[in-house]
Design a protein around this motif. Structure first.
Motif, PDB file in Angstrom:
ATOM      1  N   THR A 259       0.827  -1.205   0.000  1.00 16.19           N
ATOM      2  CA  THR A 259       0.000   0.000   0.000  1.00 16.19           C
ATOM      3  C   THR A 259       0.864   1.259   0.000  1.00 16.19           C
ATOM      4  OG1 THR A 259      -1.764  -1.161   1.181  1.00 16.19           O
ATOM      5  CG2 THR A 259      -1.822   1.235   1.229  1.00 16.19           C
ATOM      6  N   ARG A 260       1.917   1.251   0.814  1.00 16.77           N
ATOM      7  CA  ARG A 260       2.825   2.405   0.866  1.00 16.77           C
ATOM      8  C   ARG A 260       3.602   2.558  -0.439  1.00 16.77           C
ATOM      9  NH1 ARG A 260       4.007   4.784   5.741  1.00 16.77           N
ATOM     10  NH2 ARG A 260       2.953   3.925   7.567  1.00 16.77           N
ATOM     11  N   PHE A 261       4.056   1.434  -0.972  1.00 18.51           N
ATOM     12  CA  PHE A 261       4.809   1.463  -2.226  1.00 18.51           C
ATOM     13  C   PHE A 261       3.930   2.005  -3.353  1.00 18.51           C
ATOM     14  CE2 PHE A 261       6.761  -0.121  -6.064  1.00 18.51           C
ATOM     15  CZ  PHE A 261       8.123  -0.099  -5.803  1.00 18.51           C
ATOM     16  N   ALA A 262       2.666   1.545  -3.387  1.00 16.74           N
ATOM     17  CA  ALA A 262       1.740   1.994  -4.429  1.00 16.74           C
ATOM     18  C   ALA A 262       1.447   3.484  -4.309  1.00 16.74           C
ATOM     19  CB  ALA A 262       0.442   1.192  -4.354  1.00 16.74           C
ATOM     20  N   ALA A 263       1.377   3.974  -3.074  1.00 23.85           N
ATOM     21  CA  ALA A 263       1.104   5.396  -2.863  1.00 23.85           C
ATOM     22  C   ALA A 263       2.221   6.264  -3.430  1.00 23.85           C
ATOM     23  CB  ALA A 263       0.928   5.670  -1.372  1.00 23.85           C
ATOM     24  N   LYS A 264       3.435   5.729  -3.407  1.00 26.55           N
ATOM     25  CA  LYS A 264       4.587   6.508  -3.869  1.00 26.55           C
ATOM     26  C   LYS A 264       4.889   6.304  -5.349  1.00 26.55           C
ATOM     27  CE  LYS A 264       9.348   7.656  -2.585  1.00 26.55           C
ATOM     28  NZ  LYS A 264      10.451   7.420  -1.610  1.00 26.55           N
ATOM     29  N   PHE A 265       4.755   5.054  -5.813  1.00 21.89           N
ATOM     30  CA  PHE A 265       5.184   4.736  -7.179  1.00 21.89           C
ATOM     31  C   PHE A 265       4.043   4.320  -8.108  1.00 21.89           C
ATOM     32  CE2 PHE A 265       8.835   3.771  -4.403  1.00 21.89           C
ATOM     33  CZ  PHE A 265       9.776   4.628  -4.948  1.00 21.89           C
ATOM     34  N   GLY A 266       2.847   4.134  -7.572  1.00 23.43           N
ATOM     35  CA  GLY A 266       1.722   3.696  -8.390  1.00 23.43           C
ATOM     36  C   GLY A 266       1.485   2.204  -8.270  1.00 23.43           C
ATOM     37  N   ARG A 267       0.256   1.807  -8.496  1.00 25.99           N
ATOM     38  CA  ARG A 267      -0.106   0.402  -8.299  1.00 25.99           C
ATOM     39  C   ARG A 267       0.511  -0.528  -9.342  1.00 25.99           C
ATOM     40  NH1 ARG A 267      -4.821   3.091  -6.873  1.00 25.99           N
ATOM     41  NH2 ARG A 267      -5.495   2.767  -4.717  1.00 25.99           N
ATOM     42  N   LYS A 268       0.629  -0.070 -10.577  1.00 21.27           N
ATOM     43  CA  LYS A 268       1.254  -0.920 -11.595  1.00 21.27           C
ATOM     44  C   LYS A 268       2.686  -1.271 -11.203  1.00 21.27           C
ATOM     45  CE  LYS A 268      -1.133  -0.042 -15.970  1.00 21.27           C
ATOM     46  NZ  LYS A 268      -0.979   0.462 -17.348  1.00 21.27           N
ATOM     47  N   MET A 269       3.429  -0.280 -10.754  1.00 20.65           N
ATOM     48  CA  MET A 269       4.805  -0.533 -10.338  1.00 20.65           C
ATOM     49  C   MET A 269       4.834  -1.416  -9.098  1.00 20.65           C
ATOM     50  SD  MET A 269       7.916  -0.230 -11.080  1.00 20.65           S
ATOM     51  CE  MET A 269       7.785   0.986 -12.404  1.00 20.65           C
ATOM     52  N   SER A 270       3.838  -1.258  -8.232  1.00 24.68           N
ATOM     53  CA  SER A 270       3.756  -2.085  -7.032  1.00 24.68           C
ATOM     54  C   SER A 270       3.508  -3.547  -7.399  1.00 24.68           C
ATOM     55  CB  SER A 270       2.632  -1.574  -6.126  1.00 24.68           C
ATOM     56  OG  SER A 270       2.601  -2.281  -4.910  1.00 24.68           O
ATOM     57  N   ILE A 271       2.618  -3.771  -8.355  1.00 25.68           N
ATOM     58  CA  ILE A 271       2.361  -5.134  -8.834  1.00 25.68           C
ATOM     59  C   ILE A 271       3.627  -5.720  -9.455  1.00 25.68           C
ATOM     60  CG2 ILE A 271       1.054  -6.523 -10.496  1.00 25.68           C
ATOM     61  CD1 ILE A 271      -1.210  -4.379 -10.176  1.00 25.68           C
ATOM     62  N   THR A 272       4.320  -4.908 -10.242  1.00 29.80           N
ATOM     63  CA  THR A 272       5.552  -5.361 -10.892  1.00 29.80           C
ATOM     64  C   THR A 272       6.610  -5.735  -9.864  1.00 29.80           C
ATOM     65  OG1 THR A 272       5.092  -3.884 -12.755  1.00 29.80           O
ATOM     66  CG2 THR A 272       7.328  -4.747 -12.570  1.00 29.80           C
ATOM     67  N   MET A 273       6.744  -4.935  -8.815  1.00 31.55           N
ATOM     68  CA  MET A 273       7.718  -5.236  -7.770  1.00 31.55           C
ATOM     69  C   MET A 273       7.388  -6.567  -7.096  1.00 31.55           C
ATOM     70  SD  MET A 273      10.388  -4.655  -6.064  1.00 31.55           S
ATOM     71  CE  MET A 273      10.827  -3.046  -6.728  1.00 31.55           C
ATOM     72  N   GLY A 274       6.109  -6.806  -6.845  1.00 30.78           N
ATOM     73  CA  GLY A 274       5.706  -8.081  -6.260  1.00 30.78           C
ATOM     74  C   GLY A 274       6.073  -9.255  -7.151  1.00 30.78           C
ATOM     75  N   LEU A 275       5.911  -9.069  -8.458  1.00 36.70           N
ATOM     76  CA  LEU A 275       6.263 -10.128  -9.408  1.00 36.70           C
ATOM     77  C   LEU A 275       7.767 -10.384  -9.441  1.00 36.70           C
ATOM     78  CD1 LEU A 275       3.845  -9.343 -12.360  1.00 36.70           C
ATOM     79  CD2 LEU A 275       4.030 -11.516 -11.157  1.00 36.70           C
ATOM     80  N   ILE A 276       8.554  -9.343  -9.311  1.00 39.88           N
ATOM     81  CA  ILE A 276      10.012  -9.506  -9.281  1.00 39.88           C
ATOM     82  C   ILE A 276      10.419 -10.331  -8.061  1.00 39.88           C
ATOM     83  CG2 ILE A 276      12.202  -8.287  -8.956  1.00 39.88           C
ATOM     84  CD1 ILE A 276      10.995  -5.990 -10.642  1.00 39.88           C
ATOM     85  N   ILE A 277       9.810 -10.024  -6.925  1.00 43.38           N
ATOM     86  CA  ILE A 277      10.110 -10.770  -5.696  1.00 43.38           C
ATOM     87  C   ILE A 277       9.686 -12.228  -5.844  1.00 43.38           C
ATOM     88  CG2 ILE A 277       9.584 -10.983  -3.233  1.00 43.38           C
ATOM     89  CD1 ILE A 277       9.124  -7.908  -3.247  1.00 43.38           C
ATOM     90  N   SER A 278       8.463 -12.433  -6.336  1.00 40.36           N
ATOM     91  CA  SER A 278       7.944 -13.786  -6.506  1.00 40.36           C
ATOM     92  C   SER A 278       8.776 -14.580  -7.517  1.00 40.36           C
ATOM     93  CB  SER A 278       6.485 -13.727  -6.962  1.00 40.36           C
ATOM     94  OG  SER A 278       5.960 -15.021  -7.155  1.00 40.36           O
ATOM     95  N   GLY A 279       9.120 -13.936  -8.630  1.00 41.50           N
ATOM     96  CA  GLY A 279       9.921 -14.611  -9.654  1.00 41.50           C
ATOM     97  C   GLY A 279      11.292 -15.021  -9.142  1.00 41.50           C
ATOM     98  N   SER A 280      11.890 -14.172  -8.327  1.00 38.75           N
ATOM     99  CA  SER A 280      13.191 -14.511  -7.736  1.00 38.75           C
ATOM    100  C   SER A 280      13.074 -15.744  -6.851  1.00 38.75           C
ATOM    101  CB  SER A 280      13.712 -13.325  -6.912  1.00 38.75           C
ATOM    102  OG  SER A 280      13.891 -12.180  -7.723  1.00 38.75           O
ATOM    103  N   ALA A 281      11.985 -15.810  -6.087  1.00 41.20           N
ATOM    104  CA  ALA A 281      11.760 -16.960  -5.208  1.00 41.20           C
ATOM    105  C   ALA A 281      11.584 -18.245  -6.016  1.00 41.20           C
ATOM    106  CB  ALA A 281      10.535 -16.716  -4.332  1.00 41.20           C
ATOM    107  N   VAL A 282      10.841 -18.148  -7.108  1.00 35.21           N
ATOM    108  CA  VAL A 282      10.606 -19.321  -7.958  1.00 35.21           C
ATOM    109  C   VAL A 282      11.927 -19.870  -8.502  1.00 35.21           C
ATOM    110  CG1 VAL A 282       9.616 -20.096 -10.150  1.00 35.21           C
ATOM    111  CG2 VAL A 282       8.253 -18.704  -8.585  1.00 35.21           C
ATOM    112  N   LEU A 283      12.780 -18.990  -8.977  1.00 39.09           N
ATOM    113  CA  LEU A 283      14.065 -19.434  -9.526  1.00 39.09           C
ATOM    114  C   LEU A 283      14.948 -20.055  -8.443  1.00 39.09           C
ATOM    115  CD1 LEU A 283      14.939 -16.547 -12.019  1.00 39.09           C
ATOM    116  CD2 LEU A 283      14.148 -18.860 -12.561  1.00 39.09           C
TER     117      LEU A 283
END
Length: 385
Positions: A259-283
């Motif tokens: 929520t804080r990240f989205a407030a600063k950078f926007g929700r699209k970027m927040s979703i993208t950041m979550g995907l980067i974290i998740s993708g790193s975990a998968v690998l």
């Protein structure tokens, strides 16, 4: 008109949302545990267990779509109560049967109840004046539930086998009925939302909803086999459960961080950041590298998932003030989640976990492309205050 934070609902509504969130996501969160359990207890293949998980999630899709178009007719309270009752009954069947066909049926019925509950929960949250806040509360509650689930699982499985996992879901859903006593959901039923998307809305919000669905093909596909990836690295169930608990603890910070990240950078970027974290975990979990890499993967995967879900639901609530897209979102999420285990099971028939990991990354990239293909007004970018 939206539900505001009056003194009456200041504590009642968050508590009710927390209880219902745990019940609604109990089947989804317990999936890697019972999939591993049925493989061992029923002596079935990973592929068949994956199809069993998909059966549960496809049923959730059907229920969510039905609920999205019928909530106004039957009322939030009745749909919530029905969802809880179905989850309890289905998991009781799953816990007490030794028949594979009945277990399949039990998972499907449980998924139907989860779909009813997910759709009604999102619908209720979308009627509030601060949906970001309540989605964050919902996801934080799920993280807490995950901690308790993974902490109790080793002992429960030792005592009762895979039935122990289903028993915990029965208990969670039964406790969920308290939400109907804590908060009077009929008080917000008069606050209208356009539950069934119109043709215009369906076209307008199709890309982000498809993005959510595609995203969860990969996300749930990874989650369903997370425990097996740990086993592949020669880790014990105790070690796997311990680090999944650590992951759940870390994920407590994800919803409000999103929520804080989205407030600063926007929700699209927040979703993208979550995907980067998740993708790193998968690998880290899937590739043939040091066994210790699984510990890091388990630690950040759920953080990334809750970061994504909180951001995505807030995004949908912001771009569509009618609430129709966020109410329909569980159907798309569940549809993607249903395809995930089945798709990954198909890959595992011919390939291994390293190849599966790379496929999931490609799926994430497709989801991001769909998300960024959607255009919307600038005033939708920032998080709700």
């Amino acid at each position: 008109m939206k539900l505001t934070n009056t003194s009456m609902n200041k504590f009642a509504l968050p508590c009710a949302i927390a209880l219902l969130s745990c019940a609604a996501y109990s089947g989804l969160f317990s999936m890697p545990l019972w999939i591993g359990g049925v493989i061992d207890s029923y002596d079935i293949s990973s592929t068949l267990a994956g199809y069993m998980g998909s059966t549960q999630l496809f049923a959730s899709v059907i229920a969510a779509l039905l609920a999205a178009s019928r909530i106004d007719k039957f009322g939030l309270t009745h749909v919530i109560a029905s969802g809880l009752a179905v989850i309890v009954a289905a998991n009781f069947i799953s816990a007490t049967t030794d028949n594979t066909i009945l277990l399949f049926a039990g998972r499907g019925i449980s998924g139907f109840g989860e779909g009813l509950l997910l759709a009604s929960l999102n619908n209720a949250i979308s009627r509030t004046d601060t949906p970001d806040k309540y989605f964050a509360i919902s996801q934080t509650s799920i993280a807490l539930f995950g901690i308790l689930l993974f902490a109790a699982t080793p002992h429960s499985i030792t005592q009762f086998g895979v039935s122990g996992v289903f028993i915990m879901v029965v208990i969670t859903a039964s406790i969920g009925f308290l939400a109907l006593l804590i908060f009077n959901f009929s008080s917000i039923e008069a606050i209208k939302c356009a539950i069934a998307p119109t043709a215009v809305n369906t076209k307008r919000y199709l890309l982000p909803l498809l993005s959510l669905g595609v995203l969860f093909i990969g996300c749930q596909g990874a989650w369903a086999y997370m425990e097996r990836m740990g086993v592949e690295k020669s880790l014990s169930i105790q070690e796997i459960s311990f680090f999944l608990i650590i992951g759940q603890l870390l994920s407590l910070a994800a919803p409000f961080s999103a929520t804080r990240f989205a407030a600063k950078f926007g929700r699209k970027m927040s979703i993208t950041m979550g995907l980067i974290i998740s993708g790193s975990a998968v690998l880290l979990a899937s590739q043939k590298i040091a066994n210790e890499s699984f510990f890091v993967a388990a630690g950040i995967f759920q953080f990334g998932t809750l970061f994504i879900v909180t951001s995505f639901y807030g995004f949908l609530a912001a771009i569509d003030s009618t609430g129709s897209s966020v109410t329909a979102a569980p159907a798309y999420l569940s549809f993607g989640s249903a395809l995930g285990p089945a798709a990954m099971a198909g890959i595992l028939r011919v390939e291994g976990y390293p190849e599966l990991g790379f496929v999931i990354i490609v799926i994430y990239i497709i989801a991001v492309a769909l998300l960024y293909a959607f255009s919307f007004d600038d005033n939708y970018v920032t998080s709700s205050k």
